[in-house]
Design an enzyme around this catalytic site. Structure first.
Site, mmCIF file in Angstrom:
data_model
loop_
_atom_site.group_PDB
_atom_site.id
_atom_site.type_symbol
_atom_site.label_atom_id
_atom_site.label_comp_id
_atom_site.label_asym_id
_atom_site.label_seq_id
_atom_site.Cartn_x
_atom_site.Cartn_y
_atom_site.Cartn_z
ATOM 1 N N SER A 192 -2.207 3.221 -2.193
ATOM 2 C CA SER A 192 -3.350 3.446 -1.312
ATOM 3 C C SER A 192 -4.264 4.535 -1.865
ATOM 4 C CB SER A 192 -2.873 3.845 0.083
ATOM 5 O OG SER A 192 -2.150 2.809 0.693
ATOM 6 N N ARG A 209 -6.107 -14.555 2.822
ATOM 7 C CA ARG A 209 -6.051 -13.419 3.728
ATOM 8 C C ARG A 209 -7.373 -13.256 4.480
ATOM 9 N NH1 ARG A 209 -3.087 -8.493 0.761
ATOM 10 N NH2 ARG A 209 -3.083 -7.746 2.916
ATOM 11 N N ASP A 226 4.068 -2.064 5.839
ATOM 12 C CA ASP A 226 4.491 -2.653 4.564
ATOM 13 C C ASP A 226 5.989 -2.515 4.316
ATOM 14 O OD1 ASP A 226 1.980 -3.541 3.801
ATOM 15 O OD2 ASP A 226 1.448 -1.635 2.866
ATOM 16 N N LYS A 259 -0.271 -10.750 5.716
ATOM 17 C CA LYS A 259 -0.209 -9.971 4.487
ATOM 18 C C LYS A 259 -0.281 -10.948 3.304
ATOM 19 C CE LYS A 259 0.089 -5.644 5.837
ATOM 20 N NZ LYS A 259 -0.809 -4.599 5.328
#
Length: 431
Positions: free
Chosen positions: A20, A118, A315, A342
């Site tokens: 991230s 997605r 996650d 996801k």
């Protein structure tokens, strides 16, 4: 790829850089004026796709050494040549759309077959409300799409489900929008963008509101290049630590793991299950608290995971499910419908994989319940190319009664290059 049981795991490894923060460091560095030096960048496929993207938007991007990168920003994005291919990077494409929306560019975003499945309207909707324009090349709500940016106005956006990706895209667009941009979250999602915007010189206001918060910034702010030290990724550290908890006789230490309280939901859950999990050498890196985590083989007990914890560990539910397969009694995971959109439908794939390995699983629309204890293994698990499904079942196979095979291990490199080598260094038999 197959993981075989019977080998006690011992050793000390270093967590790979947080994915991230790696994405955000590249994007904010490209939006800023001047040089951004990044240490510890995760060099997985997803992050490398973002590096290529910001270079296409006009930034200078240099790899100086393993994990050491330099980004030279021009104070904004320029018109790119050709399509921006984000590969499998959901975070990358959504944040890049937010950043690009504030600039007078027209750009087509695309990705691989997984990313094309997605949903994108969760981001394009609020960006369109700010004034960005979108054209869908195929199915609406799916890539590829073409964005035309510039001329944005600020907005106040109230999220129905906490999402750091949506919040971040809106804030990045808001930097170049007229007026004030506000995002209100019902529950707190990871705050890496807010922290990093401040490190690049932006003024961001964060106020607690109920169980969530209100994040606001004024448009027209300029970013200045800075140094970024990327801490270790707790989502990646989860895999060797999980193996430490479930393999008899194991003791595994992972150094340099980020301990941001909005990312440690899995560790809190493991402790509630009775895990022998300790933290030492707490310190600061890149504006985040980090520490060294040690996991020892533990007798785990199933629990009801609080649904409110989902935002801090969405996650990590696949690897939580793998560890819960060895816990006594039921582990209940609800309020995690986000897992279905996801890289794959992770609820369905984890339920199917665990069932194939002899674990009793009851799947629900927004979660699942599994009854732990005996894990027979001996199955070949379908992953649909999802890296977390693959790694979770390989870890499961290290403690099951018989070997576990995953069908598509290649995608592990998208988030965790070196996963197999790291696990082998601890004594795991994965081949």
């Amino acid at each position: 790829m197959t993981a075989r049981p019977g080998h006690p795991l011992k050793g000390v490894v270093t967590a790979p850089g947080d994915k991230s923060i790696s994405h955000r460091a590249l994007i904010l560095g490209a939006m800023a004026t001047g040089v951004t030096e990044i240490e510890g960048l995760l060099e997985g496929d997803d992050v490398l796709a973002t590096a290529r993207a910001v270079e296409a938007f006009g930034a200078g991007v240099e790899r100086l050494a393993p994990g050491r990168w330099r980004v030279t920003g021009l104070g904004g994005f320029r018109q790119p040549d050709g399509v921006i291919d984000c590969g499998n990077a959901g975070t990358g494409v959504r944040l890049l759309m937010g950043a690009a929306a504030g600039h007078p560019v027209t750009v087509t975003f695309d990705g691989d077959a997984s990313l094309r499945k997605r949903p994108m309207k969760r981001v394009t909707g609020p960006l369109a409300d700010m004034g960005a324009r979108f054209a869908w090349s195929g199915a609406e709500d799916r890539l590829p799409l073409t964005l035309t940016g510039g001329g944005l106005k600020g907005l106040e956006f109230v999220q129905t489900v906490a999402s750091a990706q949506v919040k971040s895209a809106i804030l990045l667009a808001g930097l170049n929008a007229a007026g004030r941009t506000v995002v209100v979250e019902p529950e707190k999602s990871r705050d890496h963008t807010e922290r990093m915007l401040a490190a690049f010189g932006a003024r961001v206001q964060v106020e607690t509101e109920g169980a969530g918060w209100r994040v606001a910034l004024e448009g027209g702010q300029a970013l200045t290049g800075t140094d970024v030290a990327v801490p270790g990724d707790p989502s990646s550290a989860a895999f060797p630590l999980a193996a430490g908890l479930i393999v008899p006789g194991a003791e595994v230490t992972v150094r340099g793991v980020m301990l941001n309280p909005l990312r440690t939901g899995l560790f809190e859950t493991w402790l509630e299950m009775g895990a022998d999990l300790t933290v030492s050498n707490r310190r600061a890196a890149g504006g985040e608290e980090v520490g060294d985590l040690t996991a020892r083989h533990s007798s785990l007990t199933g629990i009801v995971v609080p649904p409110a914890r989902a935002a801090s560990m969405i996650d990590e539910y696949p690897i939580l499910a793998a560890t819960a397969a060895f816990a006594r009694g039921e582990t209940v995971m609800r309020g995690i419908g986000e897992m279905r959109v996801k890289e794959s439908d992770r609820i369905a794939l984890m339920a199917a994989g665990l069932t194939a390995c002899g674990v009793r699983v009851e799947e629900e629309p927004e979660g699942f319940t599994l009854t732990g204890g005996r894990v027979a293994g001996g199955a070949t698990v379908t992953t649909h190319g999802d890296h977390r499904i693959a790694m979770s079942h390989l870890v499961l196979g290290l403690a099951a009664e018989a070997a576990v095979t995953v069908d598509e291990p290649g995608m592990i490199a998208t988030s965790f290059p070196g996963f197999v080598e790291m696990m082998q260094s601890l004594g795991a038999e994965i081949s």
